[in-house]
Write an enzyme that holds these catalytic residues in place. Sequence first.
Site, mmCIF file in Angstrom:
data_model
loop_
_atom_site.group_PDB
_atom_site.id
_atom_site.type_symbol
_atom_site.label_atom_id
_atom_site.label_comp_id
_atom_site.label_asym_id
_atom_site.label_seq_id
_atom_site.Cartn_x
_atom_site.Cartn_y
_atom_site.Cartn_z
ATOM 1 N N HIS A 167 0.807 -1.218 0.000
ATOM 2 C CA HIS A 167 0.000 0.000 0.000
ATOM 3 C C HIS A 167 0.847 1.278 0.000
ATOM 4 O O HIS A 167 0.397 2.334 -0.469
ATOM 5 C CB HIS A 167 -0.937 -0.004 1.203
ATOM 6 N N ASP A 384 -9.914 -4.281 -18.434
ATOM 7 C CA ASP A 384 -10.217 -5.265 -19.474
ATOM 8 C C ASP A 384 -8.926 -5.789 -20.097
ATOM 9 O O ASP A 384 -8.229 -5.055 -20.807
ATOM 10 C CB ASP A 384 -11.102 -4.605 -20.541
#
Length: 464
Positions: A167, A384
């Site tokens: 993170h 995608d």
Amino acid sequence: MAPDSSLTFRVHRRNAVLVGPAEQTPHEFKRLSDIDDQEGLRFHIPVIQFYRYNPSMKGRDPAKVIRDALAKALVPYYPFAGRLRELQDGSRKLVVECTGEGVLFIEADADVSLEQFGDLLQPPFPCLEELLFDVPGSSEVLNSPLLLIQVTRLQCGSFIFALRLHHAMSDAQGLVQFMTAVAEMARGHLTPSIPPVWSRELLEARSPPCPSFAHREYDVVKDTKGTLMPLDDMAHRSFFFGPREIAALRKHTPHHLRNKISTFDLLTACLWKCRTVALSLDPDEEMRIICIVNARGTKSGLSLPEGYYGNAFAFPVAVSTADKLCKNPLDYALDLVRKAKSEVNHDYMSSVADLLVLRGRPHFTVVGAYLVSDVTRVGFGDVDFGWGKAVYGGPSTGGVGTIPGLASFYIPFTNAKGENGIVIPVCLPGPAMPKFMVELDTLLKQPAESIDEQVEFAVLRSAL
């Protein structure tokens, strides 16, 4: 039908390998910002994406496609292929040594089909530890790979893309920017549509550091009453909030503010109140709601460049006693949430960086705390790789680091009726979950002045 928590399956994994940049990249040291390297971000965050079989991609192996694309994306994003080091000057400052060693990649197969997970994919997901395997020694803060990716092929031709990120390197928006770059390479692009920008100096502390806000999110609070969540006997559920649910909650707010209150603020106040009631705490116990507030965009005045992929958010906190949260109407909690969020601007972010440097980069307060983060507009589901958009994309759990139940994420979701809304994973001690559900049901069904649900349909459509 939501995911079946009793579903079990076997996953056959190949050994994890390191995938480095496809071309030579600079060997250099790059400083993280003073927002990036605070203690509360020194852990790895998991994300999971489900992709349905696409006949047009028949014969193409998603693991190979993504692995090759990953190597290409790591050329412009070469810091991800490095390792975190901590300066030895006592400052605890984190830097990335851009070594080009690469990120961990796992290729796997599971003896299960996508349909067996259920029609409505949402956390908690069964056998998550099998879909994102924790390679021994890979989740350390320092000197470990900054990304771990597992691509698991399913029997039906669908696949699961799971990722774990350190993170300190990026927030959700920065991570999606990188994932999108990998996806673009997988679809044949030569370069990312948004070039990555480092520029971490934009969120460095001032010289000399001079905090100008109270920053109660970093209060030092001792856990004298054992209010941290237990590690065992935790119940995990997800709750859907569509137009009707939001409209029902909005009935509990002052009439003159109803059209001005954001869905995020309304849900946050609701969850904070219901969760506090469910935990059955001492009346004088101090409770905190920590809101992740994005500092990008024009509101904050930071003017971060497009392509910036570091952490660019704050942890503003609202504080109240358990007694006041439980006994007051919903608009009490709502007012506290709105006031806390309104503080975040350029000066606030500078003040946070200053405080973090002066105090040795502390962890935000976790005692009596509940953290919420809205990822409805981040775009996980839009990534995608060539098989189309994800059936589900986003956070896989409701914890932060090793602390269960500390956080909830607001995730875009379409229910079985085709209604767009928000699904929120909630994790609570087992005995508290039924109480939470009763309190929530009371708020949703309590008679109140009518409000037009079409307003909520429009609000949710614009938010998602």
